[in-house]
Scaffold this motif. Structure first.
Motif, PDB file in Angstrom:
ATOM      1  N   UNK A 307      59.959  48.135  14.175  1.00 47.23           N
ATOM      2  CA  UNK A 307      59.556  49.776  14.916  1.00 47.23           C
ATOM      3  C   UNK A 307      58.711  49.564  14.956  1.00 47.23           C
ATOM      4  N   UNK A 308      57.489  49.017  15.256  1.00 49.42           N
ATOM      5  CA  UNK A 308      57.072  48.468  16.458  1.00 49.42           C
ATOM      6  C   UNK A 308      57.283  48.138  17.843  1.00 49.42           C
ATOM      7  N   UNK A 325      49.869  46.356  24.124  1.00 48.68           N
ATOM      8  CA  UNK A 325      49.065  47.827  23.575  1.00 48.68           C
ATOM      9  C   UNK A 325      50.504  48.149  22.159  1.00 48.68           C
ATOM     10  N   UNK A 326      49.658  47.692  20.922  1.00 47.96           N
ATOM     11  CA  UNK A 326      50.574  47.715  20.220  1.00 47.96           C
ATOM     12  C   UNK A 326      50.439  49.164  19.802  1.00 47.96           C
ATOM     13  N   UNK A 327      51.045  50.285  19.099  1.00 47.15           N
ATOM     14  CA  UNK A 327      50.839  51.048  17.852  1.00 47.15           C
ATOM     15  C   UNK A 327      51.119  50.450  16.138  1.00 47.15           C
ATOM     16  N   UNK A 333      46.579  52.065  17.979  1.00 51.84           N
ATOM     17  CA  UNK A 333      46.933  51.409  18.798  1.00 51.84           C
ATOM     18  C   UNK A 333      46.081  49.674  18.621  1.00 51.84           C
ATOM     19  N   UNK A 334      46.826  48.559  18.654  1.00 56.07           N
ATOM     20  CA  UNK A 334      46.410  47.082  18.671  1.00 56.07           C
ATOM     21  C   UNK A 334      46.799  46.312  19.651  1.00 56.07           C
ATOM     22  N   UNK A 335      45.533  46.089  20.014  1.00 53.01           N
ATOM     23  CA  UNK A 335      45.930  44.715  20.779  1.00 53.01           C
ATOM     24  C   UNK A 335      46.302  43.303  21.072  1.00 53.01           C
ATOM     25  N   UNK A 336      47.297  43.039  21.329  1.00 49.84           N
ATOM     26  CA  UNK A 336      47.387  41.417  21.075  1.00 49.84           C
ATOM     27  C   UNK A 336      48.070  41.297  21.925  1.00 49.84           C
ATOM     28  N   UNK A 337      47.521  39.056  21.901  1.00 48.98           N
ATOM     29  CA  UNK A 337      47.656  38.576  22.932  1.00 48.98           C
ATOM     30  C   UNK A 337      49.561  38.130  22.858  1.00 48.98           C
TER      31      UNK A 337
END
Length: 458
Positions: A307-308, A325-327, A333-337
Motif C-alpha cells: 500500500x506504501x 519519501x514514503x507515507x 512521511x518517512x525518508x528512506x534511501x
C-alpha cells in the motif's frame, strides 16, 4: 380497581428511577421464540414464523398467599397489529419500561392501585414518594433538587437524551479527525454495519444508552458465526474505540466493550518465498508484466508495504539524492534511501508530472483517483495471474516479498555481528519504531533460524 393497561398509559415520560422491590421479576419481552439479536441471520421464513406468533411483555409477582412469584397475564397492548420486528420491539420496549416504573413505584396487582394512578395523573410522584403538596410545589421542589446536584450528574441526565443517530454522528466525526483515510474507511464500514444491526432493535431516536452490552455480544457472536474469530476481534476493537469516543464525549457513562473478552484467533500471514519461486516469478514478470515487476522490486529492495508503493507519487522520488519519501503506516512521511540495486531499475522520470502517481493501471506516472485500498487490491488481483500461472496458493502474496527480503537482510547482518547489532541496523531500513516491534515481526516471519544442531544429537 384500575387495570394495569390504564396505569401503563399514564406513566409520565420523565418519571425517575424508583427503588427496586423484591416482590416482582424484571419485565421481559417474548419475541416469538427467537433471539432478536440474531434477527438478521434468520431466514425470511424463520422471521415470518416469529412474527406470526404473539409478542408480549411478561412478568411475575409474589402471591401474598403462597409467598412465591406467580406469572401474571401477558401484556400485548395491541403490539401484534404491528407488522415488522422493529415496530413491535420498539412498542413493547416502551411497555416494558413503563411497567418497570410502575412496579418500582409500588404497583401491586393484588391491591387497589387507585392512589398510584392518581399520583401519576397529577404529577405528584417524585423519586418514588408521594407528596401531598400541589403539582406546582412538587415541580418547584424537583427543580431545586436538580439544581443542587453535582455538575457531573446533570450532564449525565442530559447525555441520556442524546439519540442513537446523534451519537453515531458525533463519534464518527470525532474519529474522522484522527484516523487516516484508509483506516477511517474500514472503521466507518464496521461501525455502520453495527448501526444497521442496531436499527433492527431500536429506533434512531432512542437514547444511545438503550444499546446494551448484551446487544453488542449478540452482534459479535453473529459476526463470529458469519466470518471468523479474527474478524470478530477486529470488529470488537473498532466498537471499543467507538464506544470510547462516546464515553470521552460524555454521551455514555462507561465503555462496556472493554469487558467483552477477546477470542483466541490464529493469525494469518504471507509465507516467504523460496529462492526458486523468486526466480520463477521474476522470469514470468520480465516476459509478461514489467510494470508489476517494478512494483515488486520496490517491495523487495526498499522493503515497502504494497500500500506504501501505491501511495508513491513521481515527486516522492529524489533520484539525484537517492532518497524516497514514503507515507508510511505509522508516521506521516518517512525518508528512506534508494539502494543502488533499486536505483538501477527505475527509468527516467524527469518528464513526468511530479503530482502524478508513480504506479497506475496504465503505466508509470498518471492520475489515479481511487482509494489507497482499491489501488492495492488492483495490484493484488494483477499479481494473482502470476500466482495462478505458477500454482501458488493463498498463503503467498505481494507482502510475501517484504517478509522474504527482510529475512534475507537479517540473516546476512547476523553473520558478521550480534543479533542486537543486526536488528539495530535493520530498524533503520524497515522503519520499525521500536526493537520490540521488530523482534515480534522477525519471530512471526521466522527470520532467525538456528545453526545446524545435528552434532548435538549424536
Amino acid at each position: 380497581m384500575p387495570s394495569i393497561s390504564v396505569l401503563l398509559s399514564t406513566v409520565n415520560e420523565n418519571a425517575n428511577v424508583f427503588r427496586m422491590k423484591l416482590n416482582y421479576s424484571e419485565p421481559k419481552i417474548y419475541t416469538g421464540g427467537v433471539d432478536v439479536n440474531r434477527w438478521s441471520s434468520l431466514t425470511k421464513k424463520e422471521q415470518q414464523q416469529a412474527l406470526d406468533k404473539d409478542w408480549f411483555v411478561y412478568f411475575s409477582f409474589r402471591d401474598p398467599k403462597t409467598g412465591r412469584l406467580k406469572k401474571r397475564p401477558q401484556i400485548k397492548g395491541g403490539a401484534n397489529r404491528l407488522k415488522t420486528k422493529k415496530e413491535r420491539l420498539t412498542f413493547l420496549k416502551i411497555i416494558q419500561r413503563n411497567l418497570l416504573i410502575l412496579l418500582e413505584a409500588g404497583f401491586n396487582p393484588y391491591k387497589d392501585n387507585s392512589d398510584l394512578e392518581e399520583d401519576f395523573l397529577n404529577g405528584r410522584l417524585l423519586n418514588g414518594k408521594r407528596s401531598t403538596s400541589n403539582t406546582k410545589t412538587v415541580e418547584k421542589a424537583h427543580l431545586i433538587t436538580e439544581k443542587s446536584k453535582a455538575p457531573k450528574e446533570k450532564e449525565s441526565v442530559q447525555n441520556n437524551m442524546v439519540s442513537i443517530k446523534e451519537a453515531f454522528g458525533i463519534a464518527l466525526e470525532t474519529k474522522k479527525q484522527v484516523l487516516n483515510q484508509n483506516s477511517f474507511s474500514k472503521y466507518r464500514s464496521r461501525i455502520n454495519a453495527f448501526k444497521k444491526a442496531m436499527s433492527e432493535l431500536y429506533s434512531e431516536n432512542d437514547s444511545i444508552t438503550s444499546i446494551t452490552k448484551k446487544d453488542v455480544i449478540g452482534y459479535l457472536n453473529e459476526t463470529l458465526t458469519r466470518t471468523s474469530a479474527r474478524n470478530r476481534n477486529n470488529v470488537r476493537t473498532d466498537l471499543s474505540s467507538f464506544f470510547q469516543a462516546l464515553e470521552d464525549n460524555e454521551l455514555i457513562e462507561n465503555n462496556f466493550i472493554k469487558k467483552i473478552n477477546i477470542l483466541k484467533a490464529v493469525p494469518k500471514r504471507n509465507k516467504s518465498y523460496t529462492p526458486q519461486i523468486q526466480k520463477d516469478i521474476t522470469d514470468y514478470l520480465e516476459k509478461n508484466d514489467t510494470l508489476l515487476l517494478l512494483f515488486v522490486q520496490f517491495v523487495c529492495y526498499n522493503l515497502l508495504r504494497p500500500i506504501e508503493v501505491c501511495r508513491l507519487k513521481i515527486g516522492d522520488l529524489d533520484l539525484n539524492d537517492r532518497k524516497i519519501y514514503v507515507k508510511a503506516k505509522n508516521s506521516p512521511v518517512k525518508i528512506k534511501i534508494i539502494p543502488e540495486i533499486m536505483l538501477a531499475q527505475i527509468p527516467d522520470l524527469t518528464k513526468k508530472n511530479k503530482e502524478h502517481y508513480l504506479f497506475t493501471p496504465y503505466g508509470l506516472g498518471g492520475e489515479w483517483k481511487v482509494a489507497d485500498n482499491d489501488k492495492r487490491n488492483y495490484f493484488t488481483k494483477r499479481f494473482k495471474k502470476v500466482k495462478d500461472h505458477l500454482g501458488l496458493g493463498i498463503d503467498y502474496g505481494l507482502y510475501s516479498f517484504r517478509h522474504t527480503f527482510i529475512s534475507k537482510l537479517y540473516r546476512e547482518f547476523v553473520k558478521a555481528t550480534t543479533p542486537f547489532d543486526a536488528k539495530t541496523k535493520l530498524m533503520l531500513i524497515t522503519g520499525h519504531t521500536s526493537m520490540d516491534a521488530l523482534d515480534k515481526y522477525l519471530r512471526n516471519i521466522d527470520a532467525a533460524l538456528p545453526e545446524d544442531y545435528s552434532n548435538l544429537l549424536k
